[in-house]
Structure formats: C-alpha cells, structure tokens
Write an enzyme that holds these catalytic residues in place. Structure first.
Site, PDB file in Angstrom:
ATOM      1  N   SER A  20      -9.264   2.279   2.629  1.00  0.00           N
ATOM      2  CA  SER A  20      -8.286   2.991   1.838  1.00  0.00           C
ATOM      3  C   SER A  20      -7.270   2.053   1.181  1.00  0.00           C
ATOM      4  CB  SER A  20      -7.528   3.992   2.734  1.00  0.00           C
ATOM      5  OG  SER A  20      -6.832   3.306   3.777  1.00  0.00           O
ATOM      6  N   LYS A  66       0.846  -1.200   0.000  1.00  0.00           N
ATOM      7  CA  LYS A  66       0.000   0.000   0.000  1.00  0.00           C
ATOM      8  C   LYS A  66       0.879   1.246   0.000  1.00  0.00           C
ATOM      9  CE  LYS A  66      -3.723   2.125   2.752  1.00  0.00           C
ATOM     10  NZ  LYS A  66      -4.615   1.926   3.922  1.00  0.00           N
ATOM     11  N   SER A 118     -10.308   0.073   6.847  1.00  0.00           N
ATOM     12  CA  SER A 118      -9.598   0.082   5.574  1.00  0.00           C
ATOM     13  C   SER A 118      -8.944  -1.221   5.166  1.00  0.00           C
ATOM     14  CB  SER A 118      -8.538   1.193   5.592  1.00  0.00           C
ATOM     15  OG  SER A 118      -9.158   2.454   5.652  1.00  0.00           O
TER      16      SER A 118
END
Length: 405
Positions: free
Chosen positions: A125, A56, A149
């Site tokens: 996210s 990420k 997330s």
C-alpha cells in the site's frame, strides 16, 4: 550541498515526472522551501538534516491533509504530526508532501504507476513512497507494512525497503490497520540511506553505525509457498545463491517449524479480524464510502470468531519462538520478496504472499534490489533478521549487496 539546493533538485524531478508517475496526493512546495531555508540558516539538526522526505498518506501531518486513500477523509486536517513524522522533522528532514496510499492501506489501488513501466503496478500500500524514491523524486520516504506493503513495492520499484522489528517504531498518529502487525518503516535508494531513516525512526544509532561483517551465516528459506514463485524469481534465487554461498561462512536451507505451511493463511485471518476492529467506525457509519474489496475484507474479518482468533494467535506465538531458534545457527534468512515482477495493470497491487510470514512474526526485513526479470522490471529477494537485531540485519544486507551488485 545545502538543504535548499538539494530540495530544488528533487522538485525539478517531481515537476518533470509526477504527471506520469503520480506518486503524490499532496505537495507543499512553498512549505518545503521554507523548511529547507530554515535548516540552512541554522546548525545541523540531526542525521536527516536537509534530506527531502515523502510521507505515506496514512501518517498524520499538522501542516498537510491526511486522506488515508479514502474519499471519506478528503480534506481531513490533523492538528499534530504522527510520532514518526515528528521524529524525522526533529532529525532535520524536509517534508515535501504526502505520498499516495491504497484505501486505508489495504488492497484497493491508488493512482500511482510504476516509474519503470507506467503500465505496471508499483505495488501497495506504500505505492507512492516507493515510486517516488525509485524515480529519484526523493531520497527517502515513509511507509508501513502489515502484510507486504513495504517489501512488495520496494521489490516492484527496485529500491531498498526496510521494515523494522515490530514495536521498534512508534505508531501514534498512523491510521491503524492490524494492531499486532502494523509496522512503520520506509524506503531508500541504498541500504545505507534506508538504514539512516530507520535509525531515526527507532532511535537506535546502531542502525547507521554498523560495520559490514567479514562473513555471514545465511539460512535459505524458499518458503512454503515457493510453488507460487515464477521463473524470474527462481533465476534471481539461483543468482543470489551462486554469488553468496561461496563467500558465506554457511549458506544452507533453514528448517522451518512444523505446520509453517499454514502461516500465510493464519496471517491473513488475523489481519482481516484486526482490520475489521480498526475500521469498525468507518464500516458501521460510512459503509457506502468504502470499496467493495474493503467491505469484503471487513466482512471476512468480522466472521473470525474470538476462539478461532485466539487459536491463530497461539500458533503465531509458537512460530515466533521456533523461528527465533533458527537464528542460533543463521545470522539472517534469505527468502523471496514477491512471486515475480510487478504485475501489468494498475488495479491489482500484487500478492503479499511471501511477506506474510515475517509480518506475522514481527521480524525485521530488508528488500535487496539486484536483478531484473524477463520484462526488464526489478526482481530481488529479502533478508529477514532476528527480532530486535535490526542493526545486524542491515549490516548483513550491505554484505549481500556488495556481492550481488
């Protein structure tokens, strides 16, 4: 299969599908091939030896840019890996690229699409990480959770997401969002794969060496916000109870603490206040580079005064003690992951409502993907475990999946 062959399979899938899914913000094909060849030339490095990994894009990487979903950090080149990335590399993972995140891991969406239906959000996210694993581009990917997330995109994309106990995984080199809740975890296609990644992140071999229990004591927690769950979640819930209750040692409603109906509101207020602190520099010096949605969140956070924040934190601490007591009677809690299937459209990443309580309390969570909704998109539930008992939670998750699949 050696590391290079496994990587080339992933790269072929990425080449075929990335144009539609858009899971990556940066790919390093040649660098990944060099990593794989080096692994093939030497001894087995560790539990992740030769496994391609997505990272990420709020994790620092010494060999790739880290933009954090913001134009403000476009081209930013850290000089070191985040601790979690370094641990994965040391265990033999091949870092393929950086996956798309929302703006500073908040709610403003990135470019990733749901691989099961590109007209729908993959969640946020950790959108790129969940989508890449769901589409078969990667076996594993790193994510973070402050509200929902990891669990929410895992649910929307139909993969296993693991959020370890708060504080079990080092956060050095990860862009901060909310200091008391940010948790590093990740995604796999199975419980065993997600457990393998979590074992490396936590340094706890028990997370990959567990034995599935003979039975389980399940506490059912529709939660104070059950009214926000749609018919797909209700059907998924009923399916799970039908499958699990007859084979469980106990499957009954868990009694939540007094005042717990306020838990999502309290979590949101603390998160907003801590995010305003974490992004104080960006807010003060580069306000024009921030989205309207993020600015509104930061303004809400700055409006939470110290006395109110202290009162919220005191309530959270009391709930931690009271919910911990539930695990004397229940091995795990079963609760919704989301309010329904992934919403249509790409601008809204979905509501983390059903994840907020467990992020606030810092408890380990695993998303169980086992059902489909009326539009054919994934629906599932999450298991929540006692703090620090992540290995027992993962064993329980496999027990449930064996009966839900």
């Amino acid at each position: 299969m050696n590391a290079e062959a496994r990587l080339r399979e992933c790269l072929a899938r990425i080449e075929a599908r990335e144009g539609e899914v858009r899971a990556f913000v940066h790919l390093d094909v040649e660098g990944a091939l060099a990593q794989a060849r080096a692994l093939d030339a030497g001894p087995v490095r560790g539990p992740l030896h030769g496994l391609p990994l997505g990272v990420k894009d709020i994790f620092d990487t010494h060999d790739m840019p880290t933009a954090m979903g913001s134009p403000l950090y476009a081209g930013h080149r850290p000089r070191a890996d985040a601790a979690a990335v370094a641990l994965c590399r040391a265990a033999g993972a091949v870092v393929v690229g950086k996956t798309v995140t929302t703006e500073f891991a908040n709610m403003t969406a990135g470019i990733t699409r749901n691989p099961l239906n590109p007209a729908h959000t993959p969640g946020g996210s950790s959108s790129g990480s969940a989508a890449a694993v769901a589409d078969g581009m990667l076996p594993l990917a790193l994510g973070t959770q402050t509200a929902g997330s990891i669990i929410r995109p895992a649910a929307y994309c139909g993969v296993v997401g693991i959020k370890p106990s708060f504080g079990r995984v080092p956060r050095a080199g990860v862009k901060a969002n909310a200091e008391s809740m940010d948790t590093v975890g990740g995604f796999g296609r199975t419980v065993a794969e997600a457990a393998l990644l979590a074992s490396v992140l936590t340094g706890d071999a028990r997370l990959r060496e567990w034995t599935v229990p003979d039975s389980l004591r399940i506490g059912l927690v529709p939660g104070p916000d059950w009214a926000h769950a749609d018919a797909d979640v209700a059907a998924c819930w009923a399916q799970a109870v039908r499958a699990l209750a007859p084979r469980a040692a106990r499957c009954e409603d868990a009694v939540l603490p007094p005042g717990f109906a306020d838990v999502a509101e309290v979590q949101a207020a603390i998160q907003a206040a801590e995010t305003a602190q974490a992004l104080a520099f960006e807010h003060r010096r580069h306000r024009a580079a921030l989205s309207d949605a993020l600015l509104a969140l930061l303004d809400r956070g700055r409006a939470v005064d110290a006395e109110t924040l202290a009162a919220h934190r005191a309530r959270a601490e009391r709930w931690r003690r009271e919910v911990d007591a539930l695990f004397e009677r229940h091995d795990v809690l079963l609760t919704p992951s989301t309010g329904g299937e992934a919403p249509e459209g790409l601008r809204f990443t979905g509501d983390p409502l059903f994840c907020r309580p467990w992020s606030l309390l810092g408890l380990p969570c695993v998303h169980l993907p086992f059902a489909r909704g009326t539009r054919g998109l994934p629906v599932g539930l999450q298991l929540v475990g006692r703090h620090g008992e992540d290995h027992r939670l993962l064993a329980a998750a496999q027990w449930c999946m064996d009966r839900l699949g």
